[in-house]
Design a protein around this motif. Structure first.
Motif, PDB file in Angstrom:
ATOM      1  N   CYS A   1      44.880  46.050  30.892  1.00 25.62           N
ATOM      2  CA  CYS A   1      44.076  45.324  31.874  1.00 25.62           C
ATOM      3  C   CYS A   1      43.063  44.436  31.178  1.00 25.62           C
ATOM      4  O   CYS A   1      41.963  44.865  30.855  1.00 25.62           O
ATOM      5  CB  CYS A   1      43.377  46.303  32.819  1.00 25.62           C
ATOM      6  SG  CYS A   1      42.587  45.489  34.233  1.00 25.62           S
ATOM      7  N   ASP A   2      43.439  43.185  30.939  1.00 22.48           N
ATOM      8  CA  ASP A   2      42.515  42.240  30.323  1.00 22.48           C
ATOM      9  C   ASP A   2      41.329  41.950  31.229  1.00 22.48           C
ATOM     10  O   ASP A   2      40.214  41.740  30.768  1.00 22.48           O
ATOM     11  CB  ASP A   2      43.233  40.917  30.025  1.00 22.48           C
ATOM     12  CG  ASP A   2      44.098  41.013  28.781  1.00 22.48           C
ATOM     13  OD1 ASP A   2      44.063  42.066  28.122  1.00 22.48           O
ATOM     14  OD2 ASP A   2      44.806  40.040  28.478  1.00 22.48           O
ATOM     15  N   GLY A   3      41.573  41.899  32.541  1.00 18.66           N
ATOM     16  CA  GLY A   3      40.529  41.517  33.487  1.00 18.66           C
ATOM     17  C   GLY A   3      39.721  42.666  34.025  1.00 18.66           C
ATOM     18  O   GLY A   3      39.061  42.524  35.056  1.00 18.66           O
ATOM     19  N   CYS A   4      39.726  43.825  33.337  1.00 18.96           N
ATOM     20  CA  CYS A   4      38.955  44.983  33.793  1.00 18.96           C
ATOM     21  C   CYS A   4      37.626  45.119  33.066  1.00 18.96           C
ATOM     22  O   CYS A   4      36.806  45.960  33.429  1.00 18.96           O
ATOM     23  CB  CYS A   4      39.758  46.269  33.590  1.00 18.96           C
ATOM     24  SG  CYS A   4      41.240  46.368  34.614  1.00 18.96           S
ATOM     25  N   GLU A   5      37.423  44.332  32.014  1.00 20.28           N
ATOM     26  CA  GLU A   5      36.215  44.481  31.222  1.00 20.28           C
ATOM     27  C   GLU A   5      34.976  44.189  32.058  1.00 20.28           C
ATOM     28  O   GLU A   5      34.929  43.219  32.798  1.00 20.28           O
ATOM     29  CB  GLU A   5      36.250  43.533  30.020  1.00 20.28           C
ATOM     30  CG  GLU A   5      35.067  43.708  29.093  1.00 20.28           C
ATOM     31  CD  GLU A   5      35.161  42.820  27.864  1.00 20.28           C
ATOM     32  OE1 GLU A   5      34.234  42.859  27.043  1.00 20.28           O
ATOM     33  OE2 GLU A   5      36.173  42.101  27.755  1.00 20.28           O
ATOM     34  N   GLY A   6      33.985  45.059  31.920  1.00 20.52           N
ATOM     35  CA  GLY A   6      32.710  44.834  32.581  1.00 20.52           C
ATOM     36  C   GLY A   6      32.576  45.535  33.913  1.00 20.52           C
ATOM     37  O   GLY A   6      31.509  46.039  34.235  1.00 20.52           O
ATOM     38  N   VAL A   7      33.636  45.585  34.717  1.00 17.29           N
ATOM     39  CA  VAL A   7      33.520  46.178  36.052  1.00 17.29           C
ATOM     40  C   VAL A   7      34.558  47.263  36.306  1.00 17.29           C
ATOM     41  O   VAL A   7      34.626  47.813  37.391  1.00 17.29           O
ATOM     42  CB  VAL A   7      33.654  45.092  37.147  1.00 17.29           C
ATOM     43  CG1 VAL A   7      32.501  44.121  37.079  1.00 17.29           C
ATOM     44  CG2 VAL A   7      34.978  44.345  37.019  1.00 17.29           C
ATOM     45  N   GLY A   8      35.368  47.582  35.308  1.00 20.88           N
ATOM     46  CA  GLY A   8      36.390  48.581  35.520  1.00 20.88           C
ATOM     47  C   GLY A   8      37.524  48.030  36.366  1.00 20.88           C
ATOM     48  O   GLY A   8      37.606  46.841  36.649  1.00 20.88           O
TER      49      GLY A   8
ATOM     50  N   ASP B   1      42.442  44.285  39.213  1.00 19.28           N
ATOM     51  CA  ASP B   1      41.391  43.912  38.278  1.00 19.28           C
ATOM     52  C   ASP B   1      40.254  43.199  38.997  1.00 19.28           C
ATOM     53  O   ASP B   1      40.247  43.072  40.221  1.00 19.28           O
ATOM     54  CB  ASP B   1      41.946  43.082  37.120  1.00 19.28           C
ATOM     55  CG  ASP B   1      42.449  41.707  37.549  1.00 19.28           C
ATOM     56  OD1 ASP B   1      42.182  41.275  38.700  1.00 19.28           O
ATOM     57  OD2 ASP B   1      43.116  41.043  36.733  1.00 19.28           O
ATOM     58  N   ALA B   2      39.275  42.731  38.230  1.00 21.87           N
ATOM     59  CA  ALA B   2      38.080  42.116  38.812  1.00 21.87           C
ATOM     60  C   ALA B   2      38.375  40.784  39.481  1.00 21.87           C
ATOM     61  O   ALA B   2      37.560  40.287  40.264  1.00 21.87           O
ATOM     62  CB  ALA B   2      37.021  41.921  37.732  1.00 21.87           C
ATOM     63  N   GLN B   3      39.534  40.183  39.186  1.00 17.58           N
ATOM     64  CA  GLN B   3      39.918  38.929  39.818  1.00 17.58           C
ATOM     65  C   GLN B   3      40.841  39.159  41.015  1.00 17.58           C
ATOM     66  O   GLN B   3      41.493  38.230  41.497  1.00 17.58           O
ATOM     67  CB  GLN B   3      40.620  38.010  38.812  1.00 17.58           C
ATOM     68  CG  GLN B   3      39.679  37.278  37.869  1.00 17.58           C
ATOM     69  CD  GLN B   3      39.003  38.213  36.891  1.00 17.58           C
ATOM     70  OE1 GLN B   3      39.655  39.060  36.287  1.00 17.58           O
ATOM     71  NE2 GLN B   3      37.700  38.084  36.726  1.00 17.58           N
ATOM     72  N   ASP B   4      40.897  40.409  41.486  1.00 17.35           N
ATOM     73  CA  ASP B   4      41.731  40.799  42.630  1.00 17.35           C
ATOM     74  C   ASP B   4      43.216  40.585  42.378  1.00 17.35           C
ATOM     75  O   ASP B   4      43.994  40.339  43.306  1.00 17.35           O
ATOM     76  CB  ASP B   4      41.303  40.060  43.906  1.00 17.35           C
ATOM     77  CG  ASP B   4      39.958  40.525  44.419  1.00 17.35           C
ATOM     78  OD1 ASP B   4      39.594  41.685  44.142  1.00 17.35           O
ATOM     79  OD2 ASP B   4      39.256  39.733  45.077  1.00 17.35           O
ATOM     80  N   GLN B   5      43.625  40.687  41.128  1.00  9.35           N
ATOM     81  CA  GLN B   5      45.038  40.646  40.797  1.00  9.35           C
ATOM     82  C   GLN B   5      45.583  42.068  40.771  1.00  9.35           C
ATOM     83  O   GLN B   5      45.012  42.949  40.125  1.00  9.35           O
ATOM     84  CB  GLN B   5      45.258  39.990  39.422  1.00  9.35           C
ATOM     85  CG  GLN B   5      44.800  38.553  39.341  1.00  9.35           C
ATOM     86  CD  GLN B   5      45.092  37.964  37.971  1.00  9.35           C
ATOM     87  OE1 GLN B   5      45.860  37.017  37.843  1.00  9.35           O
ATOM     88  NE2 GLN B   5      44.488  38.523  36.935  1.00  9.35           N
TER      89      GLN B   5
END
Length: 424
Positions: free
Chosen positions: A168-175, A218-222
């Motif tokens: 999960c590249d887009g999980c950094e910072g917010v889980g 992920d944090a971008q709703d993907q």
């Protein structure tokens, strides 16, 4: 008059060809006939017999968490780096023979921006209009797994998230958010997500494999593709009635338990955990000490390394990658996690886990020291029923095949996670 018009048209055509050729690295022959021309927007100008020019050679896509490099065509250079103005939020590195573009933080609303760059070779100058955009992170993913260690029928299997091998590249910072979709066979078990585990509780008397389908956001709703974890439930020992107890006069052994706990990280250096204190076995018929449980091994932690032997686990933070010894770079994460597995000589097995949390961090508020707690079962009819989790994440572009021994990076927290309720 006609000759002047033809010359003007030819100049525009050659300038357009020059701009496109610069973007695709074939500028030499295209610009030979047009000294001093000013380029129009890039486009495809491949001549018969030549390689076709890409449809949009002027588009520069900045990879998520990385930088984009734009090399100049051979013989060409940036005319004036100080005159190149990058789009808002984009950091520019400019050298005569290349441009590098990066962003501190991905902006999903950035869109596409035009960045004109004047290039030169000898007396010839051409303005190329690059179109810059930010590429989104790779959507999260996790492989389909069969968990190698069984659990007693009727028990709650707490599978640590570090064992799910989530990318999960887009999980950094917010889980990330882990959403349970289904459990099969129907009625075999119920499953739920907590910030540190995927909890699977079998129905009373169920023996066999329970397949939990889930997905991640992920944090971008993907959303990830739906994947699964298969957990085996086996019949408990004859005569077992509860943790560490057995019916008077009953034969056989009581259940074996290994706890899932949260412990504080040492302020510096290694963190030592007594695994023996986290394992409980019911009495056996003979009560021989030789029948006591022993450690089978530990799973890979999410960020650091762990050495397990006897009844002890020694967790070591990851080594610093900073080459400058004068800096105070602390690579230790706020949260890490690993599983441990125990067994008795008569074949009983149990899995526990250790979640390590830095005192005073946001994670410490969401994961208080002590026994792991099981979150309420989510409403299966609610598509948004998902729990923000401390999902360990493998970088999606690291080139490995997701093997169990691949390095895992735990997504850090910057916000308070959902508090947990229920019973252990």
């Amino acid at each position: 008059m006609g000759r002047s018009l033809r010359a003007a048209v030819l100049a525009v055509v050659v300038a357009t060809a020059a701009s496109s050729a610069l973007l695709t690295g074939t500028a030499g022959s295209a610009l030979a006939a047009a000294p001093g021309s000013s380029a129009a927007s890039p486009g495809s100008t491949a001549a018969p017999g030549e390689a076709e020019v890409p449809a949009d050679p002027g588009l520069v896509s900045i990879p998520f968490g990385d930088e984009a490099e734009v090399p100049m065509a051979e013989g060409w250079s940036v005319a004036d780096c100080t005159a190149v103005v990058p789009p808002a939020g984009v950091e520019l590195g400019c050298e005569p023979n290349r441009l590098t573009l990066s962003v501190d933080e991905y902006d999903p609303d950035a869109g596409t921006a035009v960045m004109p760059v004047e290039l030169r070779t000898g007396p010839t100058r051409v303005t190329v209009s690059y179109r810059v955009e930010q590429a989104p992170p790779t959507p999260p993913a996790a492989p389909e797994l069969v968990y190698d260690h069984p659990f007693d029928s009727g028990a709650v299997a707490l599978v640590p998230l570090s064992d799910l091998l989530v990318r999960c590249d887009g999980c950094e910072g917010v889980g990330a958010r882990l959403q349970v979709r289904d459990v099969s066979p129907e009625g075999a078990a119920v499953a739920r997500a907590t910030p540190s585990h995927l909890a699977v509780q079998s129905a009373p008397g169920f023996v066999g494999d329970a397949v939990v389908s889930y997905r991640l956001r992920d944090a971008q709703d993907q959303w990830s593709e739906t994947t699964s974890l298969t957990v085996a439930f086996t019949a408990p020992p004859a005569g077992a009635t509860g943790a560490g107890t057995s019916v008077a006069g009953a034969t056989g052994a009581g259940p074996l338990q290994a706890l899932a706990v949260t412990v504080p990280l040492a302020e510096q250096g290694d963190t030592v955990v007594d695994l023996g204190a986290l394992t409980f076995a019911g009495p056996t018929g003979g009560g021989d000490a030789a029948d006591a449980p022993h450690l089978l091994g530990c799973g890979a932690p999410a960020a650091g390394t762990v050495r397990c032997s006897g009844d002890e686990a020694v967790w070591t933070p990851p080594a610093s990658t900073d080459d400058d010894p004068t800096t105070d770079d602390d690579p230790a994460p706020d949260v890490d996690q690993f599983a441990f597995h125990v067994a008795t000589p008569d074949g009983r097995q149990a899995t526990g886990s250790v979640t390590l949390v830095r005192a005073g961090s946001d994670a410490a508020e969401a994961l208080p020291v002590g026994l792991a707690r099981v979150a309420p079962v989510p409403d299966r009819g609610d598509d948004d029923a998902a729990v923000r989790t401390l999902v360990p994440a493998l970088p999606a572009d690291d080139g490995d095949d997701g093997a169990p021994d691949a390095p895992v990076l735990l997504a850090p927290l910057v916000s308070i996670l959902d508090r947990l309720g229920g019973t252990p």
